[in-house]
Scaffold this motif. Structure first.
Motif, PDB file in Angstrom:
ATOM      1  N   GLY A  32     -42.198 -28.760  46.171  1.00 51.83           N
ATOM      2  CA  GLY A  32     -42.037 -30.145  45.544  1.00 51.83           C
ATOM      3  C   GLY A  32     -40.790 -30.196  45.133  1.00 51.83           C
ATOM      4  N   PRO A  33     -40.471 -31.309  44.125  1.00 50.11           N
ATOM      5  CA  PRO A  33     -39.242 -31.708  43.510  1.00 50.11           C
ATOM      6  C   PRO A  33     -38.777 -30.502  42.770  1.00 50.11           C
ATOM      7  CG  PRO A  33     -40.676 -33.532  43.347  1.00 50.11           C
ATOM      8  CD  PRO A  33     -41.427 -32.204  43.846  1.00 50.11           C
ATOM      9  N   ASN A  34     -37.411 -30.231  42.648  1.00 49.33           N
ATOM     10  CA  ASN A  34     -36.659 -29.372  41.508  1.00 49.33           C
ATOM     11  C   ASN A  34     -36.705 -29.955  40.439  1.00 49.33           C
ATOM     12  OD1 ASN A  34     -34.425 -30.799  41.466  1.00 49.33           O
ATOM     13  ND2 ASN A  34     -33.293 -30.013  43.113  1.00 49.33           N
ATOM     14  N   SER A  35     -36.015 -29.174  39.194  1.00 48.00           N
ATOM     15  CA  SER A  35     -36.357 -29.781  37.757  1.00 48.00           C
ATOM     16  C   SER A  35     -35.309 -30.910  37.829  1.00 48.00           C
ATOM     17  CB  SER A  35     -35.925 -28.561  36.939  1.00 48.00           C
ATOM     18  OG  SER A  35     -34.678 -28.150  37.223  1.00 48.00           O
ATOM     19  N   TYR A  36     -34.350 -30.960  38.411  1.00 43.65           N
ATOM     20  CA  TYR A  36     -33.233 -32.298  38.268  1.00 43.65           C
ATOM     21  C   TYR A  36     -34.139 -33.525  38.722  1.00 43.65           C
ATOM     22  CZ  TYR A  36     -29.564 -35.421  38.544  1.00 43.65           C
ATOM     23  OH  TYR A  36     -28.703 -36.451  38.336  1.00 43.65           O
ATOM     24  N   GLN A  37     -34.719 -33.416  39.910  1.00 39.86           N
ATOM     25  CA  GLN A  37     -35.393 -34.480  40.514  1.00 39.86           C
ATOM     26  C   GLN A  37     -36.506 -34.961  39.532  1.00 39.86           C
ATOM     27  OE1 GLN A  37     -35.879 -32.579  44.179  1.00 39.86           O
ATOM     28  NE2 GLN A  37     -34.579 -33.800  45.403  1.00 39.86           N
ATOM     29  N   ALA A  38     -37.120 -33.868  38.816  1.00 37.73           N
ATOM     30  CA  ALA A  38     -38.154 -34.208  37.991  1.00 37.73           C
ATOM     31  C   ALA A  38     -37.600 -34.951  37.006  1.00 37.73           C
ATOM     32  CB  ALA A  38     -38.599 -32.995  37.446  1.00 37.73           C
ATOM     33  N   LEU A  39     -36.348 -34.916  36.369  1.00 39.05           N
ATOM     34  CA  LEU A  39     -36.057 -35.885  35.453  1.00 39.05           C
ATOM     35  C   LEU A  39     -35.426 -37.147  36.030  1.00 39.05           C
ATOM     36  CD1 LEU A  39     -33.783 -33.255  33.586  1.00 39.05           C
ATOM     37  CD2 LEU A  39     -36.184 -33.627  33.220  1.00 39.05           C
ATOM     38  N   GLN A  40     -34.968 -37.031  37.099  1.00 37.54           N
ATOM     39  CA  GLN A  40     -34.341 -38.336  37.928  1.00 37.54           C
ATOM     40  C   GLN A  40     -35.287 -39.425  37.851  1.00 37.54           C
ATOM     41  OE1 GLN A  40     -32.694 -36.507  41.505  1.00 37.54           O
ATOM     42  NE2 GLN A  40     -31.032 -37.973  41.382  1.00 37.54           N
ATOM     43  N   VAL A  41     -36.722 -39.080  38.371  1.00 35.10           N
ATOM     44  CA  VAL A  41     -37.617 -39.845  38.661  1.00 35.10           C
ATOM     45  C   VAL A  41     -37.986 -40.776  37.501  1.00 35.10           C
ATOM     46  CG1 VAL A  41     -38.712 -39.080  40.556  1.00 35.10           C
ATOM     47  CG2 VAL A  41     -39.444 -38.428  38.321  1.00 35.10           C
ATOM     48  N   CYS A  42     -37.761 -40.013  36.251  1.00 35.41           N
ATOM     49  CA  CYS A  42     -38.230 -40.779  34.940  1.00 35.41           C
ATOM     50  C   CYS A  42     -37.131 -41.714  34.543  1.00 35.41           C
ATOM     51  CB  CYS A  42     -38.291 -39.782  33.749  1.00 35.41           C
ATOM     52  SG  CYS A  42     -39.449 -38.676  33.908  1.00 35.41           S
ATOM     53  N   ARG A  43     -35.803 -41.424  35.008  1.00 33.94           N
ATOM     54  CA  ARG A  43     -34.616 -42.204  34.695  1.00 33.94           C
ATOM     55  C   ARG A  43     -34.797 -43.614  35.601  1.00 33.94           C
ATOM     56  NH1 ARG A  43     -29.943 -37.505  34.453  1.00 33.94           N
ATOM     57  NH2 ARG A  43     -31.347 -36.176  32.703  1.00 33.94           N
ATOM     58  N   GLU A  44     -35.270 -43.463  36.629  1.00 31.68           N
ATOM     59  CA  GLU A  44     -35.358 -44.616  37.456  1.00 31.68           C
ATOM     60  C   GLU A  44     -36.720 -45.553  37.193  1.00 31.68           C
ATOM     61  OE1 GLU A  44     -33.743 -45.765  40.138  1.00 31.68           O
ATOM     62  OE2 GLU A  44     -32.272 -43.890  39.914  1.00 31.68           O
ATOM     63  N   LEU A  45     -37.073 -45.238  36.012  1.00 29.88           N
ATOM     64  CA  LEU A  45     -38.315 -46.220  35.338  1.00 29.88           C
ATOM     65  C   LEU A  45     -37.916 -46.882  34.313  1.00 29.88           C
ATOM     66  CD1 LEU A  45     -40.920 -43.581  34.730  1.00 29.88           C
ATOM     67  CD2 LEU A  45     -41.091 -45.394  36.476  1.00 29.88           C
ATOM     68  N   TYR A  46     -36.197 -46.945  33.957  1.00 30.24           N
ATOM     69  CA  TYR A  46     -35.915 -47.884  33.098  1.00 30.24           C
ATOM     70  C   TYR A  46     -36.099 -49.195  33.133  1.00 30.24           C
ATOM     71  CZ  TYR A  46     -33.256 -44.076  30.849  1.00 30.24           C
ATOM     72  OH  TYR A  46     -32.821 -42.783  30.112  1.00 30.24           O
ATOM     73  N   GLY A  47     -36.539 -49.828  32.529  1.00 27.01           N
ATOM     74  CA  GLY A  47     -36.579 -51.409  32.970  1.00 27.01           C
ATOM     75  C   GLY A  47     -38.332 -51.778  32.993  1.00 27.01           C
ATOM     76  N   VAL A  48     -39.308 -50.732  33.301  1.00 31.14           N
ATOM     77  CA  VAL A  48     -40.346 -50.907  33.325  1.00 31.14           C
ATOM     78  C   VAL A  48     -41.312 -51.133  32.222  1.00 31.14           C
ATOM     79  CG1 VAL A  48     -42.669 -49.848  34.394  1.00 31.14           C
ATOM     80  CG2 VAL A  48     -40.284 -49.273  35.614  1.00 31.14           C
ATOM     81  N   ASN A  49     -42.073 -52.125  32.095  1.00 28.55           N
ATOM     82  CA  ASN A  49     -42.748 -52.204  30.996  1.00 28.55           C
ATOM     83  C   ASN A  49     -43.871 -51.178  30.695  1.00 28.55           C
ATOM     84  OD1 ASN A  49     -44.247 -53.537  28.890  1.00 28.55           O
ATOM     85  ND2 ASN A  49     -45.093 -55.355  29.979  1.00 28.55           N
ATOM     86  N   ILE A  50     -43.756 -50.140  30.087  1.00 23.24           N
ATOM     87  CA  ILE A  50     -44.409 -48.978  29.883  1.00 23.24           C
ATOM     88  C   ILE A  50     -45.105 -49.185  28.373  1.00 23.24           C
ATOM     89  CG2 ILE A  50     -44.343 -46.618  29.659  1.00 23.24           C
ATOM     90  CD1 ILE A  50     -41.795 -46.275  31.258  1.00 23.24           C
ATOM     91  N   VAL A  51     -46.360 -49.228  28.812  1.00 24.90           N
ATOM     92  CA  VAL A  51     -47.419 -49.409  27.377  1.00 24.90           C
ATOM     93  C   VAL A  51     -47.813 -47.781  26.971  1.00 24.90           C
ATOM     94  CG1 VAL A  51     -47.944 -51.697  27.985  1.00 24.90           C
ATOM     95  CG2 VAL A  51     -49.376 -49.812  28.753  1.00 24.90           C
ATOM     96  N   GLY A  52     -47.662 -46.917  27.878  1.00 29.37           N
ATOM     97  CA  GLY A  52     -48.002 -45.556  27.399  1.00 29.37           C
ATOM     98  C   GLY A  52     -47.679 -44.720  28.412  1.00 29.37           C
ATOM     99  N   ALA A  53     -47.590 -43.169  28.059  1.00 31.02           N
ATOM    100  CA  ALA A  53     -47.136 -42.435  29.354  1.00 31.02           C
ATOM    101  C   ALA A  53     -47.703 -40.922  28.650  1.00 31.02           C
ATOM    102  CB  ALA A  53     -45.810 -42.217  29.413  1.00 31.02           C
ATOM    103  N   ASP A  54     -48.133 -40.158  29.803  1.00 30.15           N
ATOM    104  CA  ASP A  54     -48.492 -38.733  29.462  1.00 30.15           C
ATOM    105  C   ASP A  54     -47.771 -37.854  30.259  1.00 30.15           C
ATOM    106  OD1 ASP A  54     -50.294 -38.275  31.896  1.00 30.15           O
ATOM    107  OD2 ASP A  54     -51.534 -39.653  30.984  1.00 30.15           O
TER     108      ASP A  54
END
Length: 323
Positions: free
Chosen positions: A264-286
């Protein structure tokens, strides 16, 4: 947008990180009966429950360890410069008290708690618990209509049932969520799927319903930015839930989980995918499936709360048009 100083976390310059009562990211504890509950805008919530686990149990202890590890979270995001605790009133809303002997009752308790959260206009950021917790959370969040979802995981969690018709396990929550109309399958993308398989039943369901699966081979071939651009296109600007199973990450970096999958992805890629969510209309997360019994050094928990901080920043970035 600025926050009330009451909701600012305790600084490590004011109180050592090893001291004090641990709360998520050292935020104030504001339970539903607290007089400031209605002032909270983003609530961090623990759901210490893993009765949906089918193999290695332990995520019921996740919220407590995640809270302890989260004392290392500071005020500013290193890459974006966002200071989330100054952008919104954030608080630790405490834990949902489950019934460890009754799955149905526990799910009702979880939904009832999140009904209060939604009624107060609070967006939840949840620490599990196994992945079944997402279903009762979605039952509260999707009352006004189905949500889109960005799902990071090794597994689809789209199976029909386990063990002679058991419908509620950590391998079935999103099958149930689609069936109940909580998720719009055509606005769902699952990223990082891998590992040996029982059969292709879950993939067949996804194909029939229009759910997009990005298996790990495609993820690495295309790269984070390209895959996440597709994710943003799929969910669009409509309300979206983000569900992050820590076993999305390679067990070299996150061994403390019940169903690890190599490659699977490494720890940096684990963070990267979240940063690519900027601008998404997120109503909740877990963030789910952190299992302390398999996390002897605490590395998985620290990665888990670091991802939660990334998700918190992504939840707030959409409000300022970031990306």
């Amino acid at each position: 947008m600025t926050s009330d100083p009451f909701f600012h976390p305790v600084s490590g310059f004011e109180l050592p990180r090893f001291a004090g009562v641990p709360t998520f990211m050292r935020l104030p504890h504001v339970a539903p009966d607290h007089p400031r509950f209605d002032d909270v805008q983003i609530g961090l919530i623990g759901v210490p429950w893993d009765s949906g686990t089918t193999n290695r149990a332990g995520p019921r202890h996740g919220p407590r360890q995640l809270r302890d590890a989260s004392t290392m979270i500071r005020a500013q995001h290193q890459a974006s410069g966002l200071r989330p605790f100054e952008m919104a009133n954030c608080a630790d809303l405490g834990d949902v008290g489950p019934n460890p002997a009754d799955i149905a009752d526990s799910m009702q308790r979880i939904t009832a708690f999140y009904d209060q959260v939604c009624a107060a206009g609070i967006r939840p950021l949840t620490a599990g618990g196994d992945h079944l917790i997402s279903l009762p959370v979605l039952r509260a969040l999707a009352k006004d209509g189905p949500l889109g979802m960005v799902h990071f995981d090794s597994h689809t969690d789209l199976f029909h049932s386990y063990f002679n018709g058991q419908m509620y396990t950590h391998g079935t929550p999103f099958r149930r969520a689609v069936e109940e109309g909580l998720l719009d399958p055509k606005r769902v993308i699952q990223i990082g799927i891998r590992g040996s398989m029982y059969d292709a039943e879950d993939r067949d369901f996804a194909k029939a319903e229009g759910i997009r699966i990005v298996e790990i081979e495609e993820f690495f071939e295309r790269g984070v930015a390209d895959v996440m651009a597709e994710a943003r296109d799929i969910v669009g600007n409509q309300p979206t839930y983000v569900s992050y199973d820590i076993d999305f990450v390679d067990p070299t970096f996150a061994p403390g989980t019940g169903t690890p999958e190599v490659g699977g992805p490494n720890s940096y890629q684990a963070l990267q995918v979240c940063r690519e969510l900027y601008g998404v209309n997120i109503v909740g997360a877990d963030m789910v499936e952190v299992s302390p019994p398999f996390d002897q050094l605490g590395n998985t928990a620290f990665l888990g709360v670091s991802i939660m901080f990334e998700l918190l920043c992504a939840m707030l970035a959409d409000s300022i048009g970031a990306k």
